[in-house]
Design a protein around this motif. Sequence first.
Motif, PDB file in Angstrom:
ATOM      1  N   VAL A 164       0.867  -1.182   0.000  1.00  0.00           N
ATOM      2  CA  VAL A 164       0.000   0.000   0.000  1.00  0.00           C
ATOM      3  C   VAL A 164       0.902   1.230   0.000  1.00  0.00           C
ATOM      4  CG1 VAL A 164      -1.834   1.270   1.171  1.00  0.00           C
ATOM      5  CG2 VAL A 164      -1.786  -1.240   1.297  1.00  0.00           C
ATOM      6  N   VAL A 165       0.735   2.099  -0.999  1.00  0.00           N
ATOM      7  CA  VAL A 165       1.480   3.359  -1.078  1.00  0.00           C
ATOM      8  C   VAL A 165       0.473   4.479  -0.873  1.00  0.00           C
ATOM      9  CG1 VAL A 165       2.988   4.826  -2.475  1.00  0.00           C
ATOM     10  CG2 VAL A 165       3.105   2.325  -2.708  1.00  0.00           C
ATOM     11  N   MET A 166       0.706   5.320   0.115  1.00  0.00           N
ATOM     12  CA  MET A 166      -0.331   6.278   0.521  1.00  0.00           C
ATOM     13  C   MET A 166       0.274   7.618   0.926  1.00  0.00           C
ATOM     14  SD  MET A 166      -1.008   4.018   3.965  1.00  0.00           S
ATOM     15  CE  MET A 166      -2.631   4.652   4.262  1.00  0.00           C
ATOM     16  N   GLY A 167      -0.460   8.688   0.626  1.00  0.00           N
ATOM     17  CA  GLY A 167       0.007   9.997   1.053  1.00  0.00           C
ATOM     18  C   GLY A 167      -0.355  11.092   0.080  1.00  0.00           C
ATOM     19  N   ASP A 168       0.357  12.209   0.207  1.00  0.00           N
ATOM     20  CA  ASP A 168       0.146  13.417  -0.590  1.00  0.00           C
ATOM     21  C   ASP A 168       1.224  13.467  -1.671  1.00  0.00           C
ATOM     22  OD1 ASP A 168      -0.162  15.940  -1.651  1.00  0.00           O
ATOM     23  OD2 ASP A 168       0.253  17.023   0.217  1.00  0.00           O
ATOM     24  N   PHE A 169       0.811  13.304  -2.922  1.00  0.00           N
ATOM     25  CA  PHE A 169       1.756  13.309  -4.030  1.00  0.00           C
ATOM     26  C   PHE A 169       1.941  14.698  -4.635  1.00  0.00           C
ATOM     27  CE2 PHE A 169       0.889   8.910  -3.554  1.00  0.00           C
ATOM     28  CZ  PHE A 169       1.985   8.236  -4.069  1.00  0.00           C
TER      29      PHE A 169
END
Length: 371
Positions: A232-237
């Motif tokens: 899972v890759v998650m965050g503010d890009f």
Amino acid sequence: MANAPLDQPPKRLRLATYNVEWFNGLFDDEDKLLADDERSARYKISRAEQLASIGIVFTAMDADGVMIIEAPDTGTHRSTTRALENFARHFGLRSRRALHGFVSETEQEIAFLYDPDRLSASHRPMGPAPGEGVAGDVPRFDGVFSQTLNSDLPPEQIRFSKPPLEVALTDRLSGQHLRLIGVHAKSKAPHGARTPAAVTRIAIENRRKQLAQCLWLRARVQTHLLQGDALVVMGDFNDGPGLDEYEKLFGKSGIEIVIGPDSAPEMQMLDPHAKMVLGRKIGVAPTSSRFYDLSRKRYFEALLDFILVSPNLAPAAPVWRIWHPMDDPDCWRIPELREALLAASDHFPVTLDLHFSGANGAGPNRAGNVP
């Protein structure tokens, strides 16, 4: 996914990513909450009001783990984990243990706040440490990534000012292992520009750096996918398809690079919100952030926050949700939650529900280095 036995119903695991605008400004140098009437970084909102709003949002999400973007600072006297655990204790959150990785060069950290009764989590960075490894290795996120961004120039040395947080995670209830990567990619905003020419120059340079960071992330993603990890890759890009005119100069947005849409299906990351806008020329689109433009005196919205999952998590019946108070009917119907979402941050949380069943979960029980 095969039906679970009647005595083993699917066990929902909720993960979230949430960029809390200048969370750091709500704590003193002893990491205690500043619940007072002084102004916060939010327009006409006190620190007490912003803290209360953040507490309402976290309580409503009831996530097992939250990847916090712009988490409180770690420095000589300050501690990201201590501040977040004080916050969780103050609001009685079950996600009450904080995990922090490499220290940011800014006052905005990436941290994971989770329920230790449900999850086991540890910081497990991959790649050779700075000064180690050989040519061709994908370095650790606190190192330097050599990348050719212009065929007419030599390779550039790329660094993360906010190194991604790599988490090895085990769901105690299902036994499922996951790998998480928390991301806060470089902003493309031309801060410091004073002329139109400077705006263009800085915006293009920032986009180049943002895309280079996403190439680095994609290289790490490919490593996990080849290993068969549940990722899972998650965050503010700070990016999304079609967000600015400079995207045409580079061919792809940063989020597209990390997803890998030109790769084989088993090497592509999945996110339905990103899919909605990929290749879209006109029409509706989801958004996860809301900003006020002083020059135009209007609010503008963008899709900047994502949760990407590996294909082998599809059997876990993933369900995504953006907690946008004007777009999500359940958020809109609860006035207290609606107002809290608007007061807490200029971003809205994104949640992912995964449904695991049986002792070993619904998908491949892999996560690379298991805690």
